[in-house]
Write a protein that holds these residues in place. Sequence first.
Motif, PDB file in Angstrom:
ATOM      1  N   PHE A  86       0.827  -1.209   0.000  1.00  0.00           N
ATOM      2  CA  PHE A  86       0.000   0.000   0.000  1.00  0.00           C
ATOM      3  C   PHE A  86       0.857   1.253   0.000  1.00  0.00           C
ATOM      4  O   PHE A  86       2.033   1.227   0.365  1.00  0.00           O
ATOM      5  N   LEU A  87       0.236   2.357  -0.435  1.00  0.00           N
ATOM      6  CA  LEU A  87       0.888   3.660  -0.426  1.00  0.00           C
ATOM      7  C   LEU A  87       0.455   4.388   0.840  1.00  0.00           C
ATOM      8  O   LEU A  87      -0.742   4.568   1.076  1.00  0.00           O
ATOM      9  N   ALA A  88       1.416   4.811   1.650  1.00  0.00           N
ATOM     10  CA  ALA A  88       1.108   5.439   2.936  1.00  0.00           C
ATOM     11  C   ALA A  88       0.982   6.947   2.791  1.00  0.00           C
ATOM     12  O   ALA A  88       1.616   7.569   1.933  1.00  0.00           O
ATOM     13  N   ASP A  89       0.144   7.538   3.626  1.00  0.00           N
ATOM     14  CA  ASP A  89       0.003   8.992   3.744  1.00  0.00           C
ATOM     15  C   ASP A  89      -0.429   9.665   2.448  1.00  0.00           C
ATOM     16  O   ASP A  89      -0.122  10.843   2.218  1.00  0.00           O
ATOM     17  N   ILE A  90      -1.142   8.960   1.597  1.00  0.00           N
ATOM     18  CA  ILE A  90      -1.671   9.586   0.389  1.00  0.00           C
ATOM     19  C   ILE A  90      -2.919  10.364   0.771  1.00  0.00           C
ATOM     20  O   ILE A  90      -3.800   9.847   1.467  1.00  0.00           O
ATOM     21  N   GLU A  91      -2.996  11.619   0.394  1.00  0.00           N
ATOM     22  CA  GLU A  91      -4.021  12.524   0.914  1.00  0.00           C
ATOM     23  C   GLU A  91      -5.292  12.570   0.075  1.00  0.00           C
ATOM     24  O   GLU A  91      -6.367  12.856   0.600  1.00  0.00           O
ATOM     25  N   GLU A  92      -5.190  12.331  -1.225  1.00  0.00           N
ATOM     26  CA  GLU A  92      -6.392  12.382  -2.051  1.00  0.00           C
ATOM     27  C   GLU A  92      -6.232  11.499  -3.274  1.00  0.00           C
ATOM     28  O   GLU A  92      -5.123  11.191  -3.709  1.00  0.00           O
ATOM     29  N   GLY A  93      -7.385  11.066  -3.807  1.00  0.00           N
ATOM     30  CA  GLY A  93      -7.355  10.198  -4.976  1.00  0.00           C
ATOM     31  C   GLY A  93      -8.715   9.574  -5.220  1.00  0.00           C
ATOM     32  O   GLY A  93      -9.748  10.112  -4.812  1.00  0.00           O
ATOM     33  N   LYS A  94      -8.725   8.419  -5.858  1.00  0.00           N
ATOM     34  CA  LYS A  94      -9.965   7.763  -6.281  1.00  0.00           C
ATOM     35  C   LYS A  94     -10.814   7.339  -5.082  1.00  0.00           C
ATOM     36  O   LYS A  94     -10.333   7.259  -3.944  1.00  0.00           O
ATOM     37  N   ALA A  95     -12.076   7.058  -5.381  1.00  0.00           N
ATOM     38  CA  ALA A  95     -13.025   6.679  -4.332  1.00  0.00           C
ATOM     39  C   ALA A  95     -12.752   5.258  -3.841  1.00  0.00           C
ATOM     40  O   ALA A  95     -12.253   4.405  -4.582  1.00  0.00           O
ATOM     41  N   MET A  96     -13.085   5.026  -2.579  1.00  0.00           N
ATOM     42  CA  MET A  96     -12.980   3.683  -2.019  1.00  0.00           C
ATOM     43  C   MET A  96     -14.047   2.802  -2.666  1.00  0.00           C
ATOM     44  O   MET A  96     -15.210   3.177  -2.731  1.00  0.00           O
ATOM     45  N   PRO A  97     -13.678   1.614  -3.158  1.00  0.00           N
ATOM     46  CA  PRO A  97     -14.686   0.709  -3.739  1.00  0.00           C
ATOM     47  C   PRO A  97     -15.784   0.385  -2.742  1.00  0.00           C
ATOM     48  O   PRO A  97     -15.511   0.119  -1.564  1.00  0.00           O
ATOM     49  N   GLU A  98     -17.017   0.404  -3.202  1.00  0.00           N
ATOM     50  CA  GLU A  98     -18.165   0.206  -2.314  1.00  0.00           C
ATOM     51  C   GLU A  98     -18.123  -1.148  -1.624  1.00  0.00           C
ATOM     52  O   GLU A  98     -18.541  -1.278  -0.461  1.00  0.00           O
ATOM     53  N   GLU A  99     -17.592  -2.170  -2.302  1.00  0.00           N
ATOM     54  CA  GLU A  99     -17.573  -3.506  -1.716  1.00  0.00           C
ATOM     55  C   GLU A  99     -16.662  -3.614  -0.499  1.00  0.00           C
ATOM     56  O   GLU A  99     -16.762  -4.564   0.282  1.00  0.00           O
ATOM     57  N   LEU A 100     -15.772  -2.628  -0.318  1.00  0.00           N
ATOM     58  CA  LEU A 100     -14.886  -2.649   0.840  1.00  0.00           C
ATOM     59  C   LEU A 100     -15.515  -2.004   2.072  1.00  0.00           C
ATOM     60  O   LEU A 100     -14.943  -2.057   3.162  1.00  0.00           O
ATOM     61  N   MET A 101     -16.698  -1.419   1.909  1.00  0.00           N
ATOM     62  CA  MET A 101     -17.345  -0.752   3.043  1.00  0.00           C
ATOM     63  C   MET A 101     -18.018  -1.737   3.984  1.00  0.00           C
ATOM     64  O   MET A 101     -18.441  -1.366   5.079  1.00  0.00           O
ATOM     65  N   LYS A 102     -18.135  -2.996   3.568  1.00  0.00           N
ATOM     66  CA  LYS A 102     -18.715  -4.015   4.439  1.00  0.00           C
ATOM     67  C   LYS A 102     -17.915  -5.308   4.319  1.00  0.00           C
ATOM     68  O   LYS A 102     -17.504  -5.688   3.225  1.00  0.00           O
TER      69      LYS A 102
END
Length: 246
Positions: A86-102
């Motif tokens: 993973f990339l650490a301390d990244i402040e902005e970018g693409k949306a979190m995939p919905e399937e990862l919210m649950k």
Amino acid sequence: MKNMMRKSAIALAMLGMATAASAKGYKEVEVTDGGSFVGTVAAGDAKADTRTYTISKDPEICGEGSREVPFVQINENGTLAGAVVFLADIEEGKAMPEELMKLTINQEHCEFSPALGLMANTGELTAINDDGTLHNIHMYEQIGKARKTVLNVSQPNKGDVLTKDIKLRRGNGMKVECDAHDFMHGFVYVAKTPYFSLVDDTGAFSITDIPAGTYKVMMWHGFLGEKKFGEITVDAGGEVSMDLSY
């Protein structure tokens, strides 16, 4: 009057702290001409580690004899299974995939399924007891070599369900255990941003749609812990390739 001014000053200070804290949070933005980061994860100095536990209770549900739990698995090509880049301390970018919210973790035949789960930080975790015996699911935030309880809930009956929002403040993953069965083990990677990749069966990873910039590279493994790998610079529309080793 002085007391009122003092209270106002404190309130303004607290507001400033809240604004600074929120500014540090990840911001979802549209990414155009994003780059990518690809490579493989070699086992390096890590050794395969499978531990054998005696099934000492509920054999009619959990099985008889013993159970082998593979904490560290090495692929045939020498790459490390179960690692997350993973990339650490990244402040902005693409949306979190919905399937990862649950994320749902089932306890069936005295095993956690999935044994390695993926979910977003602040997402919702559901644990289900599919067995006709008591389970006590105990989850710990992993903070370096330390760990902190996130939830500790008894589920005595088949069909028991618990749901909890997960918010890790320091760690990037959780250890999952059952206090009633010492041979039940699992892990969950908790993503602070969508810029991560679980290695595939060949040990390869791929992170895409990265905004142009310079980022810290890290790796997480539930049993082995975390490792830092310095920085990469991603150009717009470009690709950075790096082979990592634990």
